[in-house]
Enzyme design. Structure first.
Site, PDB file in Angstrom:
ATOM      1  N   ARG A  19     -12.986  -3.243 -10.797  1.00 38.21           N
ATOM      2  CA  ARG A  19     -13.263  -2.378 -11.952  1.00 38.21           C
ATOM      3  C   ARG A  19     -13.631  -3.224 -13.163  1.00 38.21           C
ATOM      4  NH1 ARG A  19      -9.174   1.442  -9.990  1.00 38.21           N
ATOM      5  NH2 ARG A  19      -7.663  -0.122 -10.578  1.00 38.21           N
ATOM      6  N   ILE A  79      -8.656  -5.718   5.969  1.00 36.82           N
ATOM      7  CA  ILE A  79      -7.196  -5.921   5.941  1.00 36.82           C
ATOM      8  C   ILE A  79      -6.545  -4.905   4.986  1.00 36.82           C
ATOM      9  CG2 ILE A  79      -7.069  -8.330   6.689  1.00 36.82           C
ATOM     10  CD1 ILE A  79      -6.832  -7.645   3.049  1.00 36.82           C
ATOM     11  N   ASP A 117      -7.675  -5.534  11.028  1.00 31.85           N
ATOM     12  CA  ASP A 117      -6.213  -5.536  11.140  1.00 31.85           C
ATOM     13  C   ASP A 117      -5.686  -4.118  10.965  1.00 31.85           C
ATOM     14  OD1 ASP A 117      -3.575  -6.723  11.288  1.00 31.85           O
ATOM     15  OD2 ASP A 117      -3.399  -6.353   9.140  1.00 31.85           O
ATOM     16  N   HIS A 119      -2.201  -4.420  12.954  1.00 31.47           N
ATOM     17  CA  HIS A 119      -1.650  -4.316  11.590  1.00 31.47           C
ATOM     18  C   HIS A 119      -0.530  -5.342  11.360  1.00 31.47           C
ATOM     19  CE1 HIS A 119      -1.091  -1.315   8.026  1.00 31.47           C
ATOM     20  NE2 HIS A 119      -0.771  -2.550   7.662  1.00 31.47           N
ATOM     21  N   GLY A 157      -0.973  -7.982   9.182  1.00 30.24           N
ATOM     22  CA  GLY A 157      -1.402  -8.753   8.006  1.00 30.24           C
ATOM     23  C   GLY A 157      -0.275  -9.465   7.275  1.00 30.24           C
ATOM     24  N   GLY A 187       0.832  -1.205   0.000  1.00 26.70           N
ATOM     25  CA  GLY A 187       0.000   0.000   0.000  1.00 26.70           C
ATOM     26  C   GLY A 187       0.865   1.253   0.000  1.00 26.70           C
ATOM     27  N   ARG A 242      -6.939  -0.673   4.682  1.00 24.93           N
ATOM     28  CA  ARG A 242      -6.486   0.479   5.453  1.00 24.93           C
ATOM     29  C   ARG A 242      -7.664   0.981   6.282  1.00 24.93           C
ATOM     30  NH1 ARG A 242      -2.019  -0.855   4.601  1.00 24.93           N
ATOM     31  NH2 ARG A 242      -0.355   0.231   3.503  1.00 24.93           N
TER      32      ARG A 242
HETATM   33  C1  8YV Z   1       2.949  -3.117   6.251  1.00 22.77           C
HETATM   34  C2  8YV Z   1       1.042  -3.087   4.753  1.00 22.77           C
HETATM   35  O1  8YV Z   1       3.810  -2.674   5.266  1.00 22.77           O
HETATM   36  O2  8YV Z   1       1.909  -3.927   2.754  1.00 22.77           O
HETATM   37  C3  8YV Z   1       1.181  -3.103   3.295  1.00 22.77           C
HETATM   38  O3  8YV Z   1       0.558  -2.242   2.633  1.00 22.77           O
HETATM   39  O4  8YV Z   1       0.293  -2.336   5.268  1.00 22.77           O
HETATM   40  C4  8YV Z   1       1.878  -3.973   5.625  1.00 22.77           C
HETATM   41  O5  8YV Z   1       2.421  -5.037   4.961  1.00 22.77           O
HETATM   42  C5  8YV Z   1       3.714  -3.803   7.290  1.00 22.77           C
HETATM   43  O6  8YV Z   1       2.858  -3.975   8.342  1.00 22.77           O
HETATM   44  C6  8YV Z   1       4.943  -3.057   7.752  1.00 22.77           C
HETATM   45  O7  8YV Z   1       4.630  -1.820   8.267  1.00 22.77           O
END
Ligand code: 8YV
Length: 322
Positions: A180, A237, A263, A287, A289, A79, A239
């Site tokens: 989409r 899972i 999460d 968080h 995941g 992300g 944001r």
């Molecule tokens: C975090 C995540 O990067 O990949 C993503 O978008 O939110 C997670 O994998 C991980 O928790 C490290 O901060």
């Protein structure tokens, strides 16, 4: 000749990744466990690269503070809602992330959260540990089963598709998804492409697996929560910003939906006085995941390789084209 410099905003990054970087760069790891904004702004001037996490906001102020030496931002995540892509483009800075390697791990987390929420695992563990396991009746700690249910996956990219594959083995009655475009892999599993409102209204279990953007912010808002089935369980899972959390809290407090497994939330870390903390019908994870030893190691190596590729002026393993 001195080496170019990389700023790493987290501690405890895999040694393999740090050593890869050290072969080519001077590596500065921030002093705090998770660098503060002030620390990053102090350290960033003159750096060639920043190795960051979703908790590091990358914006124009930071880029300007870094100065013209900054050539690449590489995030330890798939992300990138924490990154101002327009600003990166304006200053000609390349950007990389870490998709693919975390797909299966995050999908496992989604399935685990779904089961723990609907089957009340956290609540049951808490009851056992605090003396609540006595004189139990047949309806004690009963949840709803996943078999024969309608599952809706909001956002069917790689992670959503993997969740769909895993859930098919649970003998669900129907798989709904939003995307989409139609996804042949999900269609082959019997998945039906629907719009967000149809998914929200028809699903017993809703799993949010979509990127946070201007368009998806609060995709689960008050109105959509009101349309959910009274026993619906919502799993997120993606944001925290995908859900209007205040509206969700209100619905959970009034038992207007069955529960939530989160999460991700707003803000992170979640303050201990958040009403979510005390709710029995909510399972909260900090968080984690993508948190397996193997996945985090692979992510760390990709971030390092993304940075090294820019020094070599070659293709990054995972570049987000701006
Ligand atoms: C975090 C995540 O990067 O990949 C993503 O978008 O939110 C997670 O994998 C991980 O928790 C490290 O901060």
């Amino acid at each position: 000749m001195s080496k170019p410099q990389v700023l790493v905003t987290m501690k405890h990054i895999s040694e393999i990744a740090i050593n890869l970087l050290r072969e080519r760069f001077d590596v500065k790891i921030c002093d705090s466990m998770l660098a503060t904004r002030a620390e990053i702004l102090k350290e960033i001037p003159g750096k060639f690269a920043i190795y960051c996490s979703p908790l590091t906001k990358i914006d124009e102020e930071l880029i300007k503070t870094a100065g013209p030496s900054l050539k690449v931002v590489a995030t330890f995540s798939v992300g990138y809602d924490h990154v101002d892509l327009t600003a990166l483009k304006k200053y000609g800075i390349r950007f990389g992330n870490t998709p693919d390697v975390l797909t299966e791990t995050v999908a496992e987390t989604a399935v685990g959260l779904l089961i723990s929420t609907t089957r009340r695992f956290s609540e049951a563990t808490h009851a056992l540990k605090t003396g609540g396991w006595k004189n139990v009746t047949p309806d004690w700690m009963c949840g709803r089963g996943i078999r024969n249910s309608v599952v809706g996956i909001l956002g069917c990219g790689n992670i959503g598709t993997s969740i769909a594959k895993k859930l098919k083995t649970f003998e669900i009655s129907q798989l709904l998804y939003t995307s989409r475009t139609e996804k042949p892999a999900v269609k082959a599993l019997g998945g039906k492409l629907v719009n967000v409102d149809e998914l929200v209204e028809q699903s017993d279990f809703i799993i949010i697996s979509i990127a946070l953007t201007e368009d998806t912010k609060f995709i689960i808002n008050k109105e959509r929560i009101a349309k959910m089935k009274s026993h619906a369980v919502l799993v997120n899972i993606g944001r925290g910003g995908l859900i209007d959390q205040d509206a969700l809290i209100e619905a959970l407090q009034e038992n207007r939906i069955g529960g939530a497994g989160l999460d991700v939330m707003t803000p992170e870390p979640l303050p201990l006085d958040s009403p979510l903390i005390k709710m029995n019908n909510v399972v909260l994870l900090p968080h984690i995941g993508s948190a397996t030893i193997e996945t985090r190691r692979e992510m760390a190596i990709i971030v390092a390789k993304n940075i090294i590729a820019v020094l070599d002026n070659s293709a990054m393993p995972y570049e987000v084209l701006l």
